[in-house]
Design an enzyme around this catalytic site. Sequence first.
Site, PDB file in Angstrom:
ATOM      1  N   ARG A 110      -4.648   3.254   1.073  1.00 55.69           N
ATOM      2  CA  ARG A 110      -4.082   3.634   2.373  1.00 55.69           C
ATOM      3  C   ARG A 110      -4.386   5.114   2.605  1.00 55.69           C
ATOM      4  O   ARG A 110      -3.719   5.976   2.045  1.00 55.69           O
ATOM      5  CB  ARG A 110      -2.568   3.404   2.412  1.00 55.69           C
ATOM      6  CG  ARG A 110      -2.097   1.963   2.234  1.00 55.69           C
ATOM      7  CD  ARG A 110      -2.502   1.038   3.373  1.00 55.69           C
ATOM      8  NE  ARG A 110      -2.046   1.488   4.681  1.00 55.69           N
ATOM      9  CZ  ARG A 110      -0.829   1.258   5.173  1.00 55.69           C
ATOM     10  NH1 ARG A 110       0.080   0.615   4.464  1.00 55.69           N
ATOM     11  NH2 ARG A 110      -0.509   1.677   6.380  1.00 55.69           N
TER      12      ARG A 110
ATOM     13  N   ASP B  97       4.025   9.722   7.974  1.00 60.87           N
ATOM     14  CA  ASP B  97       3.136   9.393   6.865  1.00 60.87           C
ATOM     15  C   ASP B  97       2.391  10.618   6.361  1.00 60.87           C
ATOM     16  O   ASP B  97       1.968  10.645   5.204  1.00 60.87           O
ATOM     17  CB  ASP B  97       2.148   8.308   7.292  1.00 60.87           C
ATOM     18  CG  ASP B  97       2.809   6.947   7.367  1.00 60.87           C
ATOM     19  OD1 ASP B  97       2.689   6.184   6.408  1.00 60.87           O
ATOM     20  OD2 ASP B  97       3.479   6.665   8.373  1.00 60.87           O
TER      21      ASP B  97
END
Length: 353
Positions: free
Chosen positions: A94, A244
């Site tokens: 990711r 994030d």
Amino acid sequence: MTSTTSQVYPVIWQDDRVLLIEQNRLPNEYTMVEITCCDDMAHAIKTMIVRGAPAIGVAAAYGMYLGARDIQTESRDEFLNQLEKIGETLAQTRPTAVNLFWAIQRMLNTARQTLGPVEYLKSVLLDTAKNINSEDIQTCQAIGDKGLEVLPANPEKLTILTHCNAGALATAGYGTALGVVRSAWKSGRLERVYADETRPRLQGAKLTAWECVQEGIPVTLITDNMAAHCMKKGLIHAVVVGADRIAANGDTANKIGTYSLALVAKAHKVPFFVAAPLSTIDFSISDGSQIPIEERDPVEIYKVGNTMLTAEGVEFYNPAFDVTPAELIAAIITEYGAVAPAELQQFQVKQVV
């Protein structure tokens, strides 16, 4: 539909393995997935069995240990070389969530700085992963309390809008944005949560709403394009979202749709807060233009279950995140307190890897 439970832990170390809540099956099915090797953990992160930046960091730390456990050598140098390759495997899962890289680096640094035989290094890595896990719960509880301090003073009972899922499922068990919500609920300051459904993966509908039901927190689900309408009607007193990755200047990457929500909040004079642990701040990049944005499979857009939503021949663009400029953010809430984006640099000395 499973029965409710008041406490949610998405990543659990138990009996020499990791148990993950299979978040792709929520809210209709609550199941756990057993992870016993690094490759399985990488697959779980990539396929969003576990998701949310802090939870990904915790999972990656355990993934590093699981990989280290399988290394068959007594040579320290060879062990460290193989451990670095394990870190590279996990890092490819990711690209946007900086907590992933932070956890990998912390595990690598621990191994490099620990003296002793390989078996001892392995035991220290497991202890470090467990510490990352427990520290995240404490961190999120602190974020919740610090966030409570900066929420609007009026009205006494607030309605808070959140986007995606930045709750227990996205962390080790308490939440960042939803941690602020939990603290407001426990203190009697919360009237209701409004949860964006969060297209295209519907984390708000499937996960945030589910979490609120588990704890009895009043929650109203809206589609993403209803936020402006709700703010114009005076239904929203504050917006709190997770992150994030946060650049040094306060530009913040979060689930796609966050940027437009911040613009709408600015237009309606609704304060917009970002809640995230210090590990989410990437001081190595100066602004949001340097944050890599993951693009996901377009099937998330054009298909629901087995149902096609578009005509054949349509092209697709599916970025998973967008970047909210710092000037749209009232404050960034960390475990050390809430500050304006321009004041983030004061926390750099506290960030330890």
